[in-house]
Design an enzyme around this catalytic site. Structure first.
Site, PDB file in Angstrom:
ATOM      1  CE1 TYR A  33      -4.615  -0.717  -3.616  1.00 50.99           C
ATOM      2  CE2 TYR A  33      -3.895  -1.364  -1.422  1.00 50.99           C
ATOM      3  CZ  TYR A  33      -4.092  -0.387  -2.386  1.00 50.99           C
ATOM      4  OH  TYR A  33      -3.749   0.918  -2.122  1.00 50.99           O
ATOM      5  NE  ARG A  52       3.197  -2.269  -5.808  1.00 49.60           N
ATOM      6  CZ  ARG A  52       2.771  -1.034  -6.077  1.00 49.60           C
ATOM      7  NH1 ARG A  52       3.530   0.013  -5.749  1.00 49.60           N
ATOM      8  NH2 ARG A  52       1.626  -0.826  -6.697  1.00 49.60           N
ATOM      9  NE  ARG A 101     -12.721 -11.070  14.813  1.00 51.87           N
ATOM     10  CZ  ARG A 101     -12.075 -10.830  15.953  1.00 51.87           C
ATOM     11  NH1 ARG A 101     -12.118 -11.716  16.938  1.00 51.87           N
ATOM     12  NH2 ARG A 101     -11.403  -9.702  16.109  1.00 51.87           N
ATOM     13  CE  LYS A 151      -1.235  -0.779  -4.501  1.00 52.61           C
ATOM     14  NZ  LYS A 151      -1.051   0.625  -4.068  1.00 52.61           N
ATOM     15  CD  GLU A 183       3.773   6.052   1.274  1.00 56.13           C
ATOM     16  OE1 GLU A 183       4.134   5.694   0.136  1.00 56.13           O
ATOM     17  OE2 GLU A 183       3.552   5.230   2.193  1.00 56.13           O
ATOM     18  CG  LEU A 207       3.469   1.196  -2.349  1.00 53.10           C
ATOM     19  CD1 LEU A 207       3.317  -0.167  -1.687  1.00 53.10           C
ATOM     20  CD2 LEU A 207       2.158   1.619  -2.998  1.00 53.10           C
TER      21      LEU A 207
END
Length: 287
Positions: A33, A52, A101, A151, A183, A207
């Site tokens: 995301y 990114r 799945r 991310k 972070e 990140l």
């Protein structure tokens, strides 16, 4: 007002948006995301987020469901139709589903990634009360997976970290691994000692923040000294000031770490100045 959202090629009312229950983003957190801020109706640092995003997709061997030009147009249209002056555009791409799945990835030749975007209106974001007051931070152990540079939507532990902070009357948590701060739960972490800005260097451990890159570049242009290295919570407590950066909070001063007050307990001058510079420069380049 019902928001208009974007789902797999279509703009639809949020209450009509649908995703398969077999989507791997839902079943496996198999997705990435980005969050792009909107100020004065314009996108902040869209290009950085797009670059990114592409990197995250490549690291997970996941396809891009549209071109970057198309992605920009989707962002702009959602901002326009939802009348966002200050707020956010959330983008998520998952690997999609081939109908059932399975731990094994579906065939990328026959399975199209799922693309979802929506907006969040946040009036007053640029001059938030939180930024005037500063944030109180606690430290927690960093037990996330090793590829934090991607991310992904695997945000359970960061979410738990924020709740740990709220339960003790604080705002956020800094994660610590092998004695050093990695972070924050949704931001990059910094301390200031003797007018020197110190933040952990880039690696798979953190990140690669888009706001981080912009703020460090602007700090150097403003003749501020920057040192990229790891630091401990104890060193942070003894620093002159501290702050975090993120796309949604920009530069957020930190006024307390694990109960230790930073300076006089108010946002420090360097953090405040960096926030001013970042907002001013970012708005000039917004699209």
């Amino acid at each position: 007002m019902t928001r208009t959202v974007f789902v797999n090629g279509a703009y639809v009312p949020e209450n009509e948006a649908k995703i398969s229950i077999f989507d791997r983003g839902f079943l496996m957190a198999d997705g990435v995301y980005e969050v792009t801020s909107v100020l004065q109706g314009k996108l902040i640092d869209f290009e950085g987020h797009a670059v990114r995003l592409e990197r995250s997709l490549n690291e997970l061997d996941m396809g891009m469901p549209c071109t970057m030009d198309e992605l920009l147009e989707i962002h702009r249209e959602l901002v326009r139709v939802n009348e966002i002056d200050e707020g956010l555009v959330y983008l998520q791409i998952t690997r999609g589903s081939d109908g059932d799945r399975d731990f094994a990835f579906p065939d990328p030749e026959t399975t199209k990634p799922t693309l979802v975007l929506f907006t969040q209106s946040k009036p007053g974001m640029a001059n938030s009360a939180a930024s005037q007051k500063g944030a109180k931070i606690i430290s927690i152990e960093d037990i996330r997976w090793g590829r934090r540079d991607i991310k992904t939507v695997q945000l359970l532990y960061p979410s738990m970290g924020k709740m740990m902070a709220k339960k003790v009357g604080c705002d956020d948590a800094w994660m610590v691994e092998e004695g050093f701060v990695t972070e924050g739960t949704s931001n990059n972490a910094y301390i200031v000692k003797g007018n020197k800005i110190i933040t952990r260097g880039l690696s798979n451990d953190i990140l690669h923040g888009i706001t981080r890159a912009a703020v460090l570049r602007m700090a150097k242009e403003a003749q501020m000294e920057v040192e990229e290295r790891s630091f401990t919570i104890e060193e942070a407590k003894e620093a002159d000031e501290a702050f975090t950066t993120s796309a949604s909070a920009f530069v957020m001063p930190v006024v307390e770490i694990d109960g230790a007050t930073m300076g006089d307990g108010t946002p420090g001058p360097i953090a405040k100045r960096l926030r001013e510079i970042y907002l001013d420069e970012s708005l000039k380049k917004a699209i």
